[in-house]
Scaffold this active site. Sequence first.
Site, short mmCIF file in Angstrom:
data_model
loop_
_atom_site.label_atom_id
_atom_site.label_comp_id
_atom_site.label_asym_id
_atom_site.label_seq_id
_atom_site.Cartn_x
_atom_site.Cartn_y
_atom_site.Cartn_z
N ASP A 484 31.49 39.57 42.49
CA ASP A 484 32.97 39.55 42.36
C ASP A 484 33.31 40.03 43.50
O ASP A 484 32.95 40.70 44.49
CB ASP A 484 33.40 40.46 41.36
CG ASP A 484 34.78 40.36 40.98
OD1 ASP A 484 35.32 39.34 40.79
OD2 ASP A 484 35.19 41.55 40.52
N THR A 486 37.31 41.26 43.68
CA THR A 486 38.08 42.40 43.71
C THR A 486 37.30 43.69 42.97
O THR A 486 36.93 43.59 42.06
CB THR A 486 39.65 42.01 42.80
OG1 THR A 486 39.91 40.94 43.36
CG2 THR A 486 40.20 43.20 42.66
N ASP A 684 32.55 44.67 38.73
CA ASP A 684 33.13 45.80 38.37
C ASP A 684 34.15 45.75 37.09
O ASP A 684 34.77 46.75 36.55
CB ASP A 684 33.96 46.39 39.24
CG ASP A 684 35.37 46.09 39.68
OD1 ASP A 684 35.33 44.54 39.53
OD2 ASP A 684 36.29 46.56 40.24
#
Length: 796
Positions: A484, A486, A684
Amino acid sequence: MSCNGCKMNVEKALNALPEVQDAHADLNRAEVSLKAEGELSMEKLQDQLLESGLHYTLHPEGSKPDNGSSDLNPQAHKPNRRIPKHHNGKVVFYCPMQCEGEKTYEKPGDCPVCGMDLVASEPDSQLASETYLDLLRKFKVAVLFTVPIFFIAMSEMIPGNPLYNWAPASVWNWVQFGLSLPVVFYAAWMFFERAYRSIISRNLNMFTLIGIGAGAAFLFSLLALFVPGLFPKEFLSSNGSVHVYFEAVTVILTLVLLGQVLEARAHSRTKSAIKSLLDLAPAEAFKIQSDGVETKIEVDAIKKGDMLRVKPGTKIPVDGKIASGMSDVDESMITGEPIPVDKVVGDSVRAGTINGTGSFIMEAEKVGAETLLSQIVEMVNAASRSRSPMQNLADRVARYFVPIVIIISIVTFVLWNAFGPEPSLLYAFANAIAVLIIACPCALGLATPMSVMVGVGKGAQNGILVRDAEALESLSKINVLITDKTGTLTEGRPTLDSLKVLEGFEEEEVLRALCSLNQLSEHPIAQAIVRYGMSKKLSLEPIENFKTIVGLGVSGEINSRRVLVGNESLMIREGIAMDDIQAEQVLEEQRKGKTISYVALDGELVAYLSISDPIKPSTPAALEELKSLGIKLIIATGDNPFTTQSVATELGIDEFRAQCSPEDKLELIKGFQAEGKIVGMAGDGINDAPALAQADIGIAMGTGSDVAIETAGITLVKGDLQGIVRAENLSRAMLRNIRENLFFAFVYNSLGVPVAAGILFPFFGILLSPMIAAAAMSFSSVSVISNSLRLRKIRI
């Protein structure tokens, strides 16, 4: 069906019907095709599956079972009977390795194939806790009685054994026997039960080795204790008694029990991710009745078409569209992106997301199992269960090792009984026992747990939290890493990148007005602006008439001057001329994926600023190291293509996927897995949870959501990608260490087996007594433990 085991079980069951010539199950399409003589009814096929212990629901091709299916989750189109939650009103239990496909049990216990503890079908943490506490209690009992046994046995190595001053060796042998009874018949009795079932079912596993080895040693010790006269003089120790092996039995069982305790502790957390997801959904909502009156109702009572009031700061109850009003919505728990999204009439909103400062009325479109949140819950659940288990190396070897040792033991007994010196029967029995004792799986049982325990501890010291041994083993094998953006590659919070002040205006004055106004806003961009101002040590001014303009920006007054900060739409609405802005420069910033905001004082444009989410300082070096290990890197994010491309270019990553939904990430991983790739996923956010569960190894940032952390196999506490490099190095070192341990264990045992069988007796007159066999076994155990402890000193 969720694995090849399921597929083969279905084919085997249906092929058993006399009418069926060929049955072929397709795992990916969730279909079965039959070639048969005559006609077959659906009822007969269904009954055949159920009689075979397979709880699947068959339905004709082209039709769908009525189980609340949805378009997002392909698993939802399959019969929702994969693992029944209840049977006659009771929770059922199943093997977490799914060794028997969909077979379930009404009571807790262990799998007859692999021996693992059965898991409750519902995510009930109390049941998991009870299993863990029961094992922990047994482990404590085992330690309590094993320690004195071990001390008594090892005291023989002390010159002038002080214990013999109190009582002769025969008395201490009886003491060891008494102390071993609680260990064998209470704490570790389940291992012997599992070994017995594994032999009966011909599914040899680690418990077969444990049962045979510990059982043989215990039986030998009982005979030595109760009828020592049966043994030839070669088996007498220096004190005149036959050596007993109660310490070997109890140490073996206690160490194996320790591994079970650690395993149970890991299982107790496997379902908590689903609970965390379910907690996102609110319990109540405000329904607007036909007469306009607002009524508080349960979320379960919401129906499609209901009009619902969503108040500021509350969770959105179901999926739907805004009918009136506007607001900004924090969708980070669904999308993983930190910046709230402005919502106006006609925009979609999702269950579980949090409303910002505005209030609006929405129309319910998807309720219950149809909501995006429910589908994510189901995807996490399905991906967690459908993961193919890694068969332990020791179990694979044991399938051949155990039968070979048993055969050698039997052959030894037969040959010595037929051709050995008198008393041939006793020689035959003693040598057969010696073969089993030297093949004792003490070192084999220690090989993996010891490396894992040391490796996990080493990881924790370096900010790497490992959920289970399989996760750490899998990491060393990945060749594709999907990450991912961000919060994983980037810091995960907006930062004021640059402030461009137009000619004729003072930068300090503009910045002070900008920061003073935004100090009253809770928006992440506003907080980024204030952080920037505080870093410049600015003194902020008091604000009057502050107002949040939902979806556009903020306004207020500073020293009687009106200040506006917001997007281009706000400037146009307020009639602010934007002729002085250099459009090409703004467009260039937007191409980099940055958010542009404008500042106006007293109706005149004075500045614009760009907001970005910076890349973590450690990210570039970490990615280069991962590339050097031959790992293919791919960015998959819900962010816009401009930002994603900018980050990918800066980091030297050639492949990326932008605007990815949770199912897009899931399908991306499945696609690589279908090509035979071993896929790692780093993320996250809650939107990453299904992908983290589906990947061969999920890696969560410790700074991210609890759901991502609970779903992942590995968590990086510092949220630093350099942790992946350290975890990769640790994984490879641990796997290498395990292989070394297994090599030591099998070499020592394998060299000793022929000697224990008496192969040297015809040439040199040498027999390997069980005492020497136990010494060889202990030597291999010491080697394994010492080798495992080397992991503490490696640099990762």
